[in-house]
Design an enzyme around this catalytic site. Structure first.
Site, PDB file in Angstrom:
ATOM      1  N   ILE A 148       0.837  -1.213   0.065  1.00 34.26           N
ATOM      2  CA  ILE A 148       0.041   0.024  -0.037  1.00 34.26           C
ATOM      3  C   ILE A 148       0.829   1.303   0.106  1.00 34.26           C
ATOM      4  O   ILE A 148       0.564   2.156  -0.688  1.00 34.26           O
ATOM      5  CB  ILE A 148      -1.173  -0.024   1.260  1.00 34.26           C
ATOM      6  N   ARG A 164      11.040  -1.074   7.899  1.00 34.95           N
ATOM      7  CA  ARG A 164      12.013  -2.091   8.389  1.00 34.95           C
ATOM      8  C   ARG A 164      13.079  -2.387   7.712  1.00 34.95           C
ATOM      9  O   ARG A 164      14.258  -2.379   7.947  1.00 34.95           O
ATOM     10  CB  ARG A 164      11.153  -3.510   8.826  1.00 34.95           C
ATOM     11  N   THR A 222      -4.555   5.376   7.033  1.00 35.42           N
ATOM     12  CA  THR A 222      -5.529   4.708   6.825  1.00 35.42           C
ATOM     13  C   THR A 222      -5.091   2.840   6.985  1.00 35.42           C
ATOM     14  O   THR A 222      -5.664   2.106   6.386  1.00 35.42           O
ATOM     15  CB  THR A 222      -5.632   4.496   5.000  1.00 35.42           C
ATOM     16  N   ARG A 243      -4.097   1.124  10.700  1.00 30.79           N
ATOM     17  CA  ARG A 243      -4.738   0.931  11.972  1.00 30.79           C
ATOM     18  C   ARG A 243      -4.434   1.908  13.007  1.00 30.79           C
ATOM     19  O   ARG A 243      -3.515   2.587  13.327  1.00 30.79           O
ATOM     20  CB  ARG A 243      -4.159  -0.412  12.599  1.00 30.79           C
ATOM     21  N   GLU A 281     -12.085   1.424  17.564  1.00 29.18           N
ATOM     22  CA  GLU A 281     -13.282   1.778  16.745  1.00 29.18           C
ATOM     23  C   GLU A 281     -14.404   0.658  17.216  1.00 29.18           C
ATOM     24  O   GLU A 281     -14.096  -0.571  17.715  1.00 29.18           O
ATOM     25  CB  GLU A 281     -12.820   0.903  15.252  1.00 29.18           C
ATOM     26  N   HIS A 316     -13.514   3.960   8.536  1.00 31.86           N
ATOM     27  CA  HIS A 316     -12.686   2.599   8.078  1.00 31.86           C
ATOM     28  C   HIS A 316     -13.304   2.257   6.610  1.00 31.86           C
ATOM     29  O   HIS A 316     -13.852   1.108   6.650  1.00 31.86           O
ATOM     30  CB  HIS A 316     -12.786   1.456   9.113  1.00 31.86           C
TER      31      HIS A 316
HETATM   32  C1  8YV Z   1     -10.848  -4.145   5.469  1.00 34.90           C
HETATM   33  C2  8YV Z   1      -8.635  -3.871   6.406  1.00 34.90           C
HETATM   34  O1  8YV Z   1     -12.053  -3.553   5.278  1.00 34.90           O
HETATM   35  O2  8YV Z   1      -7.956  -5.750   5.085  1.00 34.90           O
HETATM   36  C3  8YV Z   1      -7.632  -4.654   6.095  1.00 34.90           C
HETATM   37  O3  8YV Z   1      -6.860  -4.980   6.786  1.00 34.90           O
HETATM   38  O4  8YV Z   1      -8.059  -2.843   7.149  1.00 34.90           O
HETATM   39  C4  8YV Z   1     -10.004  -3.146   5.716  1.00 34.90           C
HETATM   40  O5  8YV Z   1      -9.474  -2.533   4.725  1.00 34.90           O
HETATM   41  C5  8YV Z   1     -11.106  -5.094   6.772  1.00 34.90           C
HETATM   42  O6  8YV Z   1     -10.110  -5.613   7.478  1.00 34.90           O
HETATM   43  C6  8YV Z   1     -12.002  -6.193   6.430  1.00 34.90           C
HETATM   44  O7  8YV Z   1     -11.918  -7.262   7.554  1.00 34.90           O
END
Ligand code: 8YV
Length: 331
Positions: free
Chosen positions: A161, A181, A241, A243, A272, A293
């Protein structure tokens, strides 16, 4: 004799196409009303199911794993991040864990870029003025944001990402900096004209925009601690975006309130779906943009994720190693 179909319990509502295919392939228990399952519902599911398909809203901890029935063999997470699953306990108990990498990279990178734009150019604030009927007319000194082109973007976590974000950001004229890392390969670095920072502290001190794109693991919990956040410039903005747990949210909120950092764009939160009233107040004042999210929330992405889950279950049930097996060493 026909082989017994595995009992697959899916904890949340998935796209129709995916649910239909799962029903064809497995003995599938779906969650039609999409209400999140309680810990005791999950424990019951793990007592009877062969496969559990959880999402980010389910906490599959060691306590739950200890209660799993003998037949439970696979946790096929619908999601890339597996911080909702105690992978080590699962493996110890002989349960394989899989995830859905790769298919939400572009969507999440798009949303990260959108948040950068939203905060720097005050998009949500401007939209609200018009929607609320409060726009009195154009003025040369009103609603001024900050220019994106020519600024420095510091990416924390240069995985799939982070790299996809860097490609987009480069096209917007941002210079790319990253902390990871491991240093990425020279060809990628060259293509992105990216500068590697071994020291996260030093990178933070020099960036205009910081984006959090690493997974949440014990090593990245509060990686952006109160101490580290202090390195940010008062004009800097930060977007997340990945955690919520990676940033010390209270410390970030205090800095936003004190004007020690210019703004934030958050798609994820430490607790959350609870969002602190202080952050909501800052959002109403236009200093931060908050999203629920939805980084990977596209029709195409959710179908791709579902297809990955199906392939992982099918491969595993056919006696092979599933393509997206997660091992503690990967975390
Ligand atoms: C998902 C996400 O919507 O895949 C991930 O790690 O953070 C999200 O974009 C979510 O996890 C679905 O379980």
């Amino acid at each position: 004799m026909t082989k017994k179909r595995p009992l697959v319990v899916v904890t949340r509502k998935l796209p129709d196409l995916i649910e239909t295919r799962m029903r064809e392939l497995f003995d599938t228990r779906l969650n039609d009303d999409d209400r999140p399952m309680s810990q005791s519902d999950l424990a019951e599911a793990m007592r009877v199911a062969d496969v559990l398909v959880p999402t980010v809203t389910d906490r599959i901890d060691s306590g739950l794993i200890a209660q799993a029935g003998e037949q439970m063999k696979l946790i096929a997470n619908f999601g890339n991040g597996v911080d909702n699953v105690d992978v080590t306990s699962a493996l110890r108990r002989g349960i394989t864990v899989t995830n859905t990498p790769g298919v939400l990279t572009e969507d999440t990178a798009d949303m990260t870029m959108a948040l950068i734009m939203a905060v720097a150019r005050r998009i949500t604030e401007g939209a609200r003025v018009v929607t609320d009927g409060d726009w009195a007319g154009w003025s040369p000194t009103w609603m001024l944001g900050r220019r994106i082109t020519g600024k420095r973007l510091g990416i924390v976590g240069m995985g799939r990402i982070g790299t996809a974000l860097a490609r987009r950001a480069k096209a917007f004229g941002l210079s790319i900096h990253y902390h990871n890392r491991r240093r990425v390969d020279p060809a990628t670095e060259e293509q992105l004209e990216a500068t590697y920072w071994d020291s996260l502290d030093q990178m933070l001190a020099r960036m205009d925009i910081v984006s959090v794109n690493c997974p949440h693991t014990p090593a990245t919990y509060h990686l952006l601690s109160a101490r580290r956040l202090k390195y940010l410039r008062p004009t800097a903005i930060i977007v997340n975006t990945a955690r919520g747990e990676i940033i010390d949210e209270n410390a970030l909120t205090r800095m936003l309130e004190a004007g020690e950092i210019a703004g934030a764009g958050l798609d994820v939160f430490e607790h959350e779906p609870a969002v602190s009233p202080k952050l909501l107040k800052l959002a109403k004042a236009g200093r931060v943009t908050l999203l629920p999210h939805m980084g990977s929330a596209t029709v195409e992405g959710r179908i791709d994720m579902g297809e990955k889950v199906i392939v992982n279950i099918k491969t595993f049930m056919d006696g092979h190693r599933p393509p997206d097996r997660v091992l503690p060493s990967m975390l």
